[in-house]
Motif scaffolding. Structure first.
Motif, short mmCIF file in Angstrom:
data_model
loop_
_atom_site.label_atom_id
_atom_site.label_comp_id
_atom_site.label_asym_id
_atom_site.label_seq_id
_atom_site.Cartn_x
_atom_site.Cartn_y
_atom_site.Cartn_z
N PRO A 153 0.57 -1.30 0.17
CA PRO A 153 0.19 0.01 0.03
C PRO A 153 0.74 1.51 -0.20
N TRP A 154 1.80 1.43 -0.80
CA TRP A 154 2.47 2.53 -0.96
C TRP A 154 2.91 3.17 -2.54
N GLY A 155 1.75 3.15 -3.26
CA GLY A 155 2.08 3.49 -4.87
C GLY A 155 1.74 4.82 -5.02
N ASN A 156 1.26 5.57 -4.23
CA ASN A 156 1.21 6.95 -4.80
C ASN A 156 1.54 7.81 -3.29
N MET A 157 1.53 9.12 -3.51
CA MET A 157 1.81 10.08 -2.42
C MET A 157 0.75 9.92 -1.31
N TYR A 158 -0.65 9.80 -1.32
CA TYR A 158 -1.36 9.58 -0.39
C TYR A 158 -0.97 8.09 0.49
N GLU A 159 -0.78 7.29 -0.33
CA GLU A 159 -0.39 5.97 0.50
C GLU A 159 0.74 6.31 1.29
N PHE A 160 1.90 6.65 0.55
CA PHE A 160 2.95 6.84 1.10
C PHE A 160 2.96 7.74 2.26
N SER A 161 2.10 8.97 2.20
CA SER A 161 2.13 9.78 3.62
C SER A 161 1.58 8.94 4.63
N CYS A 162 0.31 8.04 4.36
CA CYS A 162 -0.40 7.49 5.40
C CYS A 162 0.73 6.53 6.12
N ALA A 163 1.71 5.90 5.27
CA ALA A 163 2.38 4.70 5.65
C ALA A 163 3.48 5.52 6.66
N PHE A 164 4.11 6.70 6.20
CA PHE A 164 5.22 7.17 6.94
C PHE A 164 4.93 7.77 8.41
N ALA A 165 3.52 8.40 8.23
CA ALA A 165 3.13 8.59 9.46
C ALA A 165 2.86 7.57 10.51
N LEU A 166 2.29 6.23 9.82
CA LEU A 166 2.25 5.32 10.63
C LEU A 166 3.52 4.96 11.59
N TYR A 205 -5.10 12.99 -1.76
CA TYR A 205 -5.96 11.69 -1.98
C TYR A 205 -6.20 11.16 -3.19
N THR A 206 -6.06 9.84 -3.40
CA THR A 206 -6.34 9.38 -4.64
C THR A 206 -6.99 7.86 -4.35
N ASP A 207 -7.96 7.52 -5.34
CA ASP A 207 -8.79 6.36 -4.94
C ASP A 207 -7.80 5.15 -5.09
N SER A 208 -8.12 4.18 -4.58
CA SER A 208 -7.20 2.88 -4.63
C SER A 208 -7.42 2.39 -6.11
N GLU A 209 -6.23 2.17 -6.29
CA GLU A 209 -6.33 1.86 -7.99
C GLU A 209 -4.86 0.88 -8.21
N GLN A 210 -4.93 0.22 -9.33
CA GLN A 210 -3.59 -0.60 -9.51
C GLN A 210 -2.74 0.23 -9.98
N LEU A 211 -1.44 -0.18 -9.83
CA LEU A 211 -0.30 0.73 -10.38
C LEU A 211 0.20 0.66 -12.10
N VAL A 212 0.81 1.95 -12.15
CA VAL A 212 1.28 1.44 -13.81
C VAL A 212 2.29 0.38 -13.69
N PRO A 213 2.54 -0.02 -14.95
CA PRO A 213 3.52 -1.43 -14.73
C PRO A 213 4.73 -0.99 -14.28
N ALA A 214 5.32 0.43 -14.50
CA ALA A 214 6.78 0.74 -13.88
C ALA A 214 6.71 0.45 -12.45
N LEU A 215 5.70 0.26 -11.79
CA LEU A 215 5.90 0.19 -10.40
C LEU A 215 5.59 -1.45 -10.10
N HIS A 216 5.33 -2.34 -11.05
CA HIS A 216 4.94 -3.57 -10.78
C HIS A 216 6.45 -4.28 -10.51
N SER A 217 6.89 -4.25 -9.35
CA SER A 217 8.23 -4.90 -9.12
C SER A 217 8.20 -5.15 -7.66
N TYR A 218 8.96 -6.43 -7.15
CA TYR A 218 9.36 -6.51 -5.80
C TYR A 218 10.08 -5.34 -5.11
N TRP A 219 10.92 -4.62 -6.11
CA TRP A 219 11.35 -3.50 -5.56
C TRP A 219 10.70 -2.49 -4.94
#
Ligand code: HEM
Lengths: 373, 590
Positions: A153-166, A205-219
């Motif tokens: 759950p850290w594919g965009n800025m919204y998710e990333f913000s929530c994650a690091f606040a946590l 905020y952005t709605d929950s969505e799949q990621l662009v292929p560039a972000l499909h990676s275990y990295w």
């Protein structure tokens, strides 16, 4: 690799949870304000409380009958004073108890936000419980968000913000759980967490969505997780540095006999030396992880774009942040920069990090276009 | 009661060289726990060029300058994130057009190529020279430290940052021997001196620090290798087409000093199919979910041994020393052009380049061999227009043609036609995706440019009897970046070593502990233990306390005679003038 559809129910749940977490953090914040306010009443008692603990130690050592071995180690403290550390060993039981206290060295650590007021202490305990509850709701929201799309759950800025606040709240709770004297961190941590989350839900905020292929990676799991942890820790170190600067100023003014403001608050903070060390420790612990984050990013870039380093704005600012933190560590380790000078450097490095996260995503376009704003 | 206590001793022991100490007191070997060089700022007085050179070298390798260079490096990296950089010529040109006044100045300052500019290079080269000048002496010095014994106990142990003492009735030699054993057991390098024991632990800190700084060189070497020996090119391949790795086939190629067109690895592949999958609903509709290029590839010139592979974003194909990355995709409309005499003069797919995320793709179809026009004169024909994979439902030909979805759900080809001279034979290099219309005229109907939106299968009768065009269908193409970059392994090794070194350097505590048991003037044995940490840390005190407690097994503390201050009264420290021990600089440690 085909991806699952978005589970909107879970995504909605995640949103409700984040709002609930924010509500609970707000309540925690009120309880903390209450704690600080009521703790002020005990402010006068601070000195005597310290004296009483010292007296207790003395009494305890007097009580210690024969057969108790005790070693008192003198420790030179910052500013030229000394502190002592007493170790006692029970000859027959083999148990060792540690009594470490600050002696007549530099200023002592404050007693914490609650002062000696029982009411304030109760408020503080409620605040801690609320913070933990808020953190659980917050964590559940992040997990639900991840499950709704079956990915990290850290594919965009919204998710990333929530994650690091946590991560930041988590760091605080872990410090509390290890019985560190950090309750004073509670208020700034909840305030900063609310700010981050507020910006996240309203602006990013952005709605929950799949990621662009560039972000499909275990990295994504590796690089972004560590970046998130670093983000939370940098925030925590920032809080400690800012508190250090305030307390240090206060101590200097007190020493110089100048008028001081908010003495009541300041007295309850840890000593400036303790705060300085705390911020250094967090930064030093997190620096290797930040180095790793950048390297993991470079490896990922190699897989995705064919070149591990292209001076993309995000890469550039990560590099700038890294060099700034390296300069800070360097200054402390080699140039003998201590105290305020080093603290300003730490703030500068943090500003670079902050710009890297908010500024670069919003104002500069590059290949890291995951911002979604 | 066996409580032992000393009066607190003011201490001014420092843990490292400290340029800020006003009295510039040089630390003796005992107190040096870092191999960081000592600073010496004295300007040479009249020793000529050589003296100045030495002075300059000392400055360059000083901590202050290293710090300054680090600052400069981060500062210098900033403009590159704000101004478009090479090789992004497209953005650079746009920026130059938008800032006409500044462009020449920026050009002069190399602001469009910051990271290979003279000034940026100067900073990092100086930094690395400084690093070399710092790290090599430190390494020798550290080797020396490893070969020597830990420095013997200083005369006055009370000056150490952590200190404890007590009296015992045990024999001094036995206490020292016990201390030696104890310290060894705790993993210290311990050396028994005359009447005292010296011990040191945590050398890994220094090892880590040296490793980290050396690793920075490895990183730099990896970078340098990559920039001297790498090359990359791009190639657009249509579904069903093949590619073999030579410059003549590449659309473009950027080499480097030691990697040119002759060094390309021999291999090839055929693009069997390309699939793109997109989000079809929700606010992120149109966002790509996956791109896959299915290829068959071969190594060397022998095309008979073919292997299947999938190339995806994040999953390049590796052949020999070369990687093939999937970097873009788009459409190529297939059209058939008939001339005035109704002869087929062009048939096939033409690559159109996408200009937005919904793959609205402008392009040009150039018909060089059109033959003669309706007026009987030789001419050439060009079709210029847009391919829309998904035209909006209410699409009409007057609006600006924009695709609304990146996959081909409602494909349209919107074109206009030009006749005249394409100037492809002029000898000047021409962009195949752009139309040079200087010598061409657009075909018109009733005075307005003729333009039609074609659906698959539809045809268009060109005005003025120039023949016809049919839109037969479309193919997909994929763009590949073919890249050869050595040196990655070196850089990666350097990176991993840097992290390991950092961990050692930041988390290991280097410290010394001394124990001295001597016969005091009153006939009893005085045991003193003292510690010095690389950085002030509660752990040194804790450790010293543990050692002191354990040592009491062999040197049990004796009851103190009644006195205000216990044994410290006759500890050697008390004999020292207290004033001499008053710290001079407050900022000596962390
Ligand atoms: C190329 C850029 C450089 C970077 C990124 C860098 C980074 C660091 C870092 C992060 C530390 C902290 C480790 C610690 O706290 O123990 C450190 C320590 C140190 N660095 Fe550097 N450094 C660089 C260049 C240099 C140069 C040019 C010199 C010498 C002129 C130097 C000499 C030292 C020394 C002496 C220490 C402290 C060793 C100790 O604590 O015992 N470094 N460096």
């Amino acid at each position: 690799m085909l991806l699952a559809q978005v589970d909107t129910q879970l995504a909605n749940l995640s949103n409700y949870l984040i709002y609930s977490a924010m509500t609970v953090y707000t309540l925690a914040m009120f309880a903390q304000v209450f704690e600080w306010t009521f703790g002020a009443k005990g402010g006068v008692a601070v000195r005597s409380a310290q004296q009483s603990t010292l007296a207790e130690t003395v009494a305890a050592s007097a009580e210690a009958a024969k057969g108790v071995r005790k070693v008192t180690v003198t420790v030179a403290a910052q500013g030229g004073g000394t502190t002592t550390l007493t170790r006692t060993a029970l000859a027959d039981a083999g148990a060792t108890t540690v009594t470490s206290g600050r002696g007549d060295g530099g200023p002592a650590d404050g007693v914490g936000p609650a002062g000696t007021s029982e009411k304030a202490d109760l408020a503080g305990r409620i605040a801690v419980s609320l913070t933990v509850l808020g953190m659980l709701l917050h964590a559940a929201s992040v997990v639900a968000r991840g499950l709704s799309v079956m990915r990290w759950p850290w594919g965009n800025m919204y998710e990333f913000s929530c994650a690091f606040a946590l991560m930041m709240v988590g760091a605080y709770v872990i410090l509390l759980a290890t019985k560190k004297n950090v309750r004073w961190l509670g208020l700034p941590v909840t305030v900063v967490a609310l700010l981050i989350l507020g910006v996240a839900v309203s602006v990013l905020y952005t709605d929950s969505e799949q990621l662009v292929p560039a972000l499909h990676s275990y990295w994504l799991g590796i690089h972004v997780s560590t970046a998130t942890i670093c983000g939370g820790a940098f925030f925590a170190a920032f809080v400690a540095t800012a508190a250090y600067l305030l307390k240090d100023r206060y101590e200097h003014r007190v020493a110089a006999g100048l008028t001081v403001r908010a003495a009541n608050l300041m007295e309850r903070l840890p000593a400036s030396g303790t705060l300085d060390k705390l911020s250094y420790r967090i930064n030093a612990v997190i620096f290797p992880l930040w180095t790793f984050t950048i390297i993991a990013g470079a490896i990922w870039a190699e897989a995705a774009w064919g070149k591990y380093w292209e001076w993309d704005p995000k890469e550039t600012w990560s590099f700038i942040t890294w060099v700034a933190y390296a300069a800070y560590l360097h200054a402390r380790a080699t140039a003998g920069w201590r105290g305020r000078k080093a603290a300003y450097l730490a703030l500068l490095a943090f500003a670079c990090w902050l710009f890297n996260f908010y500024g670069v995503n919003i104002f500069i376009t590059g290949k890291h276009s995951y911002a979604g704003v | 009661m066996s409580d032992t206590k000393t009066s607190p001793q003011p201490a001014d022991a420092a843990e490292g060289p400290d340029a800020e100490r006003p009295d510039a007191e040089r630390l003796d070997d005992v107190e040096r726990l870092s191999t960081a060089p000592e600073e010496n700022d004295a300007v040479p007085a009249g020793i000529g060029v050589l003296g100045w050179l030495r002075w300059f070298w000392r400055q360059l390798t000083s901590m202050r300058v290293a710090l300054l260079l680090l600052f400069l490096l981060s500062l210098a990296a900033i403009p590159g994130s704000l101004v478009p950089q090479e090789p992004n010529t497209f953005k650079i040109t746009a920026w130059k057009n938008a800032h006409k006044g500044l462009a020449p100045l920026f050009e002069k300052l190399q602001l469009f190529d910051v990271y290979s500019s003279v000034w940026f290079s100067a900073i990092y080269i100086l930094l690395f020279v400084s690093l070399a000048g710092c790290i090599l002496p430190r390494t020798w010095q550290f080797v020396g430290v490893l070969r020597a014994q830990p420095p013997a106990a200083p005369r006055n142990l009370t000056r150490m940052p952590v200190y404890a003492a007590w009296h015992t009735d045990a024999d001094p030699a036995a206490v020292n021997a016990a201390a030696h054993r104890l310290l060894k057991k705790r993993g210290f390098r311990a050396a028994a001196g005359s009447g005292s024991v010296a011990a040191e632990k945590g050398y890994l800190r220094e090892v880590g620090n040296l490793l980290f700084h050396f690793a920075l060189f490895a990183l730099l070497a990896g970078f340098a290798w990559a920039s001297l020996f790498s090359g990359s090119g791009t190639k657009i391949v249509l579904e069903g087409q093949g590619y073999s790795n030579t410059t003549t086939q590449l659309d473009d190629f950027t080499g480097s000093a030691f990697y040119g067109v002759d060094d390309l690895d021999a291999f090839g592949f055929k693009l069997d199919g390309f699939t793109a999958d997109f989000q079809t609903s929700g606010p992120a509709a149109g966002t790509a979910k996956e791109f896959v290029a299915n290829v068959r590839y071969w190594e060397g010139a022998d095309t008979s041994k073919q292997k299947n592979a999938k190339i995806e974003v994040n999953h390049p194909l590796e052949v020999g020393g070369t990687k093939v990355f999937l970097t873009a995709h788009g459409f190529a409309p297939v059209v058939t052009v008939r001339n005035a005499k109704d002869e087929i003069v062009y048939r096939g797919p033409t690559v159109f380049l996408p200009q937005d995320s919904n793959v609205t793709s402008p392009g040009v179809i150039k018909v060089n061999d059109y033959g003669t026009g309706p007026d009987g004169r030789k001419t050439q024909l060009a079709l210029s227009g847009m391919f829309l994979p998904t035209a909006p439902d209410d699409f009409n030909e007057t609006g600006r043609p924009v695709s609304v979805f990146p996959a081909a759900a409602n494909p349209r080809l919107v074109i206009t036609a030009y006749v005249g001279d394409l100037r492809t034979d002029s000898g000047l290099p021409q962009n195949v995706y752009e139309l040079d219309d200087k010598a061409m005229t657009q075909l018109k109907v009733n005075g307005a440019p003729a333009s039609v939106p074609l659906q698959v299968g539809q045809g268009w009768q060109l005005p003025d009897g120039y023949g016809s065009v049919t839109f037969d269908g479309y193919q997909q193409w994929a763009n590949f970046t073919i890249s050869h970059r050595p040196g990655n392994a070196v850089a990666l090794t350097g990176a991993v070593a840097a992290i390991l070194g950092l961990i050692g350097s930041l988390f290991v505590q280097r410290r010394r502990i001394w124990v001295r048991a001597v016969t005091a003037p009153d006939g009893r044995t005085l045991v003193e233990v003292a510690g010095l940490g690389r950085s002030e840390s509660a752990r040194t005190a804790e450790e010293l306390a543990e050692i002191a407690v354990e040592l009491q097994d062999d040197a049990p503390a004796a009851d103190e005679p009644p006195g205000p201050d216990g044994p410290a009264d006759d500890a050697p420290a008390a004999a020292d003038s207290p004033a001499a021990a008053v710290p001079t600089a407050p900022e000596t440690k962390e």
